[in-house]
Design a protein around this motif. Structure first.
Motif, short mmCIF file in Angstrom:
data_model
loop_
_atom_site.label_atom_id
_atom_site.label_comp_id
_atom_site.label_asym_id
_atom_site.label_seq_id
_atom_site.Cartn_x
_atom_site.Cartn_y
_atom_site.Cartn_z
N HIS A 28 0.87 -1.11 -0.03
CA HIS A 28 -0.07 0.09 0.26
C HIS A 28 1.06 1.18 -0.23
O HIS A 28 0.31 2.40 -0.61
CB HIS A 28 -1.10 -0.06 1.07
CG HIS A 28 -0.31 0.22 2.34
ND1 HIS A 28 0.35 -0.67 3.21
CD2 HIS A 28 -0.16 1.48 3.09
CE1 HIS A 28 0.84 -0.37 4.28
NE2 HIS A 28 0.50 1.20 4.34
N THR A 29 2.09 1.16 0.40
CA THR A 29 2.89 2.40 0.54
C THR A 29 3.36 2.79 -0.89
O THR A 29 3.64 3.81 -1.25
CB THR A 29 4.42 2.01 1.65
OG1 THR A 29 4.85 0.95 1.15
CG2 THR A 29 3.85 1.98 2.77
N HIS A 30 3.81 1.57 -1.72
CA HIS A 30 3.80 1.74 -3.10
C HIS A 30 2.76 2.35 -3.89
O HIS A 30 3.09 3.69 -4.60
CB HIS A 30 4.25 0.55 -3.87
CG HIS A 30 5.03 0.64 -5.23
ND1 HIS A 30 6.34 0.47 -5.38
CD2 HIS A 30 4.37 0.76 -6.37
CE1 HIS A 30 6.44 0.72 -6.64
NE2 HIS A 30 5.34 0.86 -7.27
N GLY A 44 2.75 11.27 -6.13
CA GLY A 44 3.68 11.85 -7.25
C GLY A 44 5.01 11.50 -6.85
O GLY A 44 5.90 12.09 -7.77
N LYS A 45 5.45 10.83 -6.01
CA LYS A 45 6.81 10.41 -5.58
C LYS A 45 7.58 9.29 -6.68
O LYS A 45 8.42 9.14 -6.74
CB LYS A 45 6.99 10.08 -4.40
CG LYS A 45 6.86 11.16 -3.24
CD LYS A 45 7.10 10.95 -2.06
CE LYS A 45 6.87 11.85 -0.92
NZ LYS A 45 7.01 11.33 0.50
N LEU A 46 6.27 8.40 -7.20
CA LEU A 46 6.54 7.44 -8.10
C LEU A 46 5.93 7.57 -9.23
O LEU A 46 4.47 7.92 -9.08
CB LEU A 46 6.68 5.91 -7.56
CG LEU A 46 7.68 5.55 -6.68
CD1 LEU A 46 7.38 4.28 -6.30
CD2 LEU A 46 8.92 5.68 -7.31
N ALA A 97 -0.25 7.83 -19.29
CA ALA A 97 0.79 6.91 -18.62
C ALA A 97 2.04 6.65 -19.60
O ALA A 97 3.23 6.83 -18.83
CB ALA A 97 0.24 5.61 -18.10
N LYS A 98 1.95 6.47 -20.85
CA LYS A 98 3.09 6.45 -21.79
C LYS A 98 4.00 7.64 -21.80
O LYS A 98 5.10 7.60 -21.68
CB LYS A 98 2.46 5.92 -23.14
CG LYS A 98 3.69 5.41 -23.96
CD LYS A 98 3.02 5.19 -25.35
CE LYS A 98 4.14 4.89 -26.49
NZ LYS A 98 3.50 4.46 -27.65
N ASP A 99 3.36 8.56 -21.94
CA ASP A 99 3.74 10.02 -22.11
C ASP A 99 4.51 10.37 -20.75
O ASP A 99 5.57 11.07 -20.61
CB ASP A 99 2.86 10.94 -22.42
CG ASP A 99 2.02 10.76 -23.84
OD1 ASP A 99 2.85 10.16 -24.90
OD2 ASP A 99 1.03 11.36 -24.07
N ALA A 100 4.01 10.12 -19.73
CA ALA A 100 4.63 10.41 -18.34
C ALA A 100 6.02 9.78 -18.18
O ALA A 100 6.91 10.26 -17.58
CB ALA A 100 3.83 9.97 -17.26
N GLY A 101 6.25 8.77 -18.91
CA GLY A 101 7.58 8.18 -18.92
C GLY A 101 8.89 8.96 -19.69
O GLY A 101 9.86 8.81 -19.49
N ARG A 150 2.71 18.56 -4.36
CA ARG A 150 3.17 17.50 -4.08
C ARG A 150 3.89 16.63 -5.12
O ARG A 150 4.08 15.51 -5.27
CB ARG A 150 2.21 16.31 -3.41
CG ARG A 150 1.66 16.94 -2.03
CD ARG A 150 0.68 15.77 -1.76
NE ARG A 150 -0.38 15.42 -2.29
CZ ARG A 150 -1.38 14.64 -2.26
NH1 ARG A 150 -1.20 13.73 -1.30
NH2 ARG A 150 -2.22 14.47 -3.16
N ALA A 151 4.34 17.56 -6.00
CA ALA A 151 5.03 16.93 -7.38
C ALA A 151 5.89 18.20 -7.94
O ALA A 151 5.96 19.13 -7.40
CB ALA A 151 3.67 16.94 -8.50
N LYS A 152 6.91 17.67 -8.85
CA LYS A 152 7.67 18.50 -9.32
C LYS A 152 7.16 19.64 -10.43
O LYS A 152 6.16 19.22 -10.85
CB LYS A 152 8.80 17.69 -10.09
CG LYS A 152 9.81 16.85 -9.20
CD LYS A 152 10.79 16.14 -9.91
CE LYS A 152 11.40 15.27 -8.79
NZ LYS A 152 12.57 14.29 -9.65
N PRO A 153 7.48 20.60 -10.49
CA PRO A 153 7.05 21.52 -11.48
C PRO A 153 7.31 21.06 -13.04
O PRO A 153 7.95 20.33 -13.18
CB PRO A 153 7.85 22.89 -11.21
CG PRO A 153 8.99 22.44 -10.86
CD PRO A 153 8.59 21.30 -9.96
N VAL A 154 6.30 21.68 -13.96
CA VAL A 154 6.39 21.33 -15.10
C VAL A 154 6.14 22.77 -16.13
O VAL A 154 5.54 23.71 -15.44
CB VAL A 154 5.26 20.53 -15.78
CG1 VAL A 154 5.39 19.15 -14.98
CG2 VAL A 154 4.08 21.01 -15.44
#
Length: 255
Positions: free
Chosen positions: A14-16, A23-25, A53-57, A198-202
């Motif tokens: 559940h931590t994963h 947004g940490k992973l 999801a594909k683009d996020a990589g 909670r996430a990095k800027p874009v």
């Protein structure tokens, strides 16, 4: 469904799952597909989310087509803490009136019906500015955008009045870069810097028929520095409001 239940179904802790949520992973395309399967998401919505999801990589990615642009940008706007929108030649999208936005879209070759659909969607995006916990918007606009509009006089007059009203909100700060300022990073082109809790800027860059999302840390620092510079180049919020009202008054006199 709790993170514990979803994690058990996926064979993950559940931590994963929580690290995906905060947004940490970033889940892989396969992980995203598994989650969508468990949640019963099918059809076009499944394909849209799998593509995201594909683009996020990819650290920096280009999204061709209007629909994919809007899907990505709308999600960024919804979750952002602060949006800095630098627009040297146009009014920022979140502050555009319906007629102003429609005029631009039709001028770019969009049919009236499609323009109406997209305008309705754009107006809905403005909820992030007026909801219970609104996003903070810093809009930096070139004076050219106010004096040389891509629309009719009446449409622009309404747009100017709306800008003045938007400027009254505590979470919206509008600044104009004067025509006679000289060089500013804004002259290199528009950009939108989105920063989150909670996430990095874009950074989001819009082109004629595509958009680019930049997430590389070193590039983001350059855009953050550019945003600081253009804010320093621009007039204060009070002087900007006075200028907007003056330009509107000038337009009124020559109607």
């Amino acid at each position: 469904m709790s993170t514990q239940v979803l994690g058990a179904k996926l064979g993950r802790s559940h931590t994963h799952i929580s690290r995906w949520e905060n947004g940490k992973l970033t889940p892989s395309e396969a992980d995203a597909g598994a989650v969508l399967g468990i949640l019963g998401i099918t059809g076009d919505e499944r394909e849209r989310l799998l593509q995201l999801a594909k683009d996020a990589g990819d650290p920096n990615w280009v999204a061709p087509g209007i629909d994919r642009q809007l899907a990505a940008l709308t999600e960024y706007e919804r979750t952002a803490r602060t949006i800095t929108d630098v627009q040297p030649l146009l009014i920022p999208g979140l502050l555009q009136t319906a007629d102003y936005a429609r005029s631009i879209m039709i001028g770019a070759g969009t049919t009236r019906g499609e323009a109406d659909r997209r305008v309705t969607f754009r107006l809905g995006r403005r909820d992030v500015l007026t909801r219970r916990n609104p996003v903070e918007l810093v809009a930096v606009i070139g004076e050219q955008a106010l004096r040389y509009p891509p629309c009719g006089r009446e449409v622009m007059l309404e747009q100017l009045h709306h800008l003045a009203k938007w400027a009254e909100l505590d979470n919206i700060s509008i600044h104009v870069i004067p025509l006679d300022h000289g060089y500013s990073p804004a002259l290199e082109g528009p950009f939108v810097l989105l920063e989150f809790d909670r996430a990095k800027p874009v950074v989001h860059l819009e082109h004629f028929r595509s958009s680019t999302t930049i997430t590389d840390a070193s590039d983001i620092k350059d855009y953050q520095a550019a945003a600081d510079t253009v804010r320093g180049d621009a007039l204060s919020a009070d002087l900007t409001t006075a200028l907007i009202k003056q330009i509107a008054d000038d337009m009124e006199r020559v109607r």
